[in-house]
Design a protein around this motif. Sequence first.
Motif, PDB file in Angstrom:
ATOM      1  N   LEU A 174      31.347  54.841 115.778  1.00 33.64           N
ATOM      2  CA  LEU A 174      31.167  53.696 114.452  1.00 33.64           C
ATOM      3  C   LEU A 174      31.050  52.531 115.446  1.00 33.64           C
ATOM      4  N   ASP A 175      32.360  52.300 116.357  1.00 27.87           N
ATOM      5  CA  ASP A 175      32.071  50.486 116.681  1.00 27.87           C
ATOM      6  C   ASP A 175      31.110  50.597 117.236  1.00 27.87           C
ATOM      7  N   ALA A 176      30.144  50.976 117.818  1.00 26.98           N
ATOM      8  CA  ALA A 176      28.627  50.898 118.316  1.00 26.98           C
ATOM      9  C   ALA A 176      27.597  51.218 117.412  1.00 26.98           C
ATOM     10  N   ALA A 188      35.576  52.365 111.543  1.00 29.79           N
ATOM     11  CA  ALA A 188      36.198  51.343 112.302  1.00 29.79           C
ATOM     12  C   ALA A 188      36.416  50.120 112.630  1.00 29.79           C
ATOM     13  N   GLY A 189      36.649  50.338 114.054  1.00 30.72           N
ATOM     14  CA  GLY A 189      37.998  49.373 114.634  1.00 30.72           C
ATOM     15  C   GLY A 189      39.041  51.418 115.417  1.00 30.72           C
ATOM     16  N   ASP A 190      38.864  52.196 114.892  1.00 28.86           N
ATOM     17  CA  ASP A 190      39.561  53.516 115.405  1.00 28.86           C
ATOM     18  C   ASP A 190      38.396  53.401 117.202  1.00 28.86           C
ATOM     19  N   LYS A 191      38.224  52.825 117.484  1.00 31.60           N
ATOM     20  CA  LYS A 191      37.392  52.940 118.725  1.00 31.60           C
ATOM     21  C   LYS A 191      36.604  54.345 119.422  1.00 31.60           C
ATOM     22  N   THR A 192      35.806  54.321 118.526  1.00 28.13           N
ATOM     23  CA  THR A 192      34.893  55.922 118.110  1.00 28.13           C
ATOM     24  C   THR A 192      33.434  55.120 118.588  1.00 28.13           C
ATOM     25  N   LEU A 205      27.822  50.973 113.391  1.00 23.27           N
ATOM     26  CA  LEU A 205      28.009  50.307 112.242  1.00 23.27           C
ATOM     27  C   LEU A 205      27.256  48.743 112.909  1.00 23.27           C
TER      28      LEU A 205
END
Length: 140
Positions: free
Chosen positions: A121-123, A115-119, A125
């Motif tokens: 995953l940020d959508a 989370a927070g890596d601007k991938t 999670l």
Amino acid sequence: MAGGLQQVYAANRQWLTELDSAIGDADHGINMDRGFTAVKAELAARPPSDIRSVFQSVATVLIRHVAAPPGRSTAPFFLRAAAACAGRTESKLPMRWRCFQAGIEGVGQRGKAAAGDKTMLDALLPALDAMRKGLEEGAP
């Protein structure tokens, strides 16, 4: 599932491609539309017998039809979801949540992302969190 995703990608193809042009090679919408059009055709031609098989088919088709990296970053979601659904036939929210969680873990592991890596995953999670809250609140 595949038909719905295919419709979303087809409807948003241009917009996703425009968004991708700011940080990528301006082909995300095109690739995902092509991939899920192929998924829809595959599932119609060879209907899977269970939930696990659906996810496995989706992953396989995306790997074959979606250019890298989107195909390689999206397929692990479906492969992990397939493993989490093995032996399951119901599609109730708790099972969907477990499959979705497993899929997200696959994406994070494949991309070595958090989370927070601007991938993506940020959508994903926040969607998982919304599903969890729905479970806690007794959503059907």
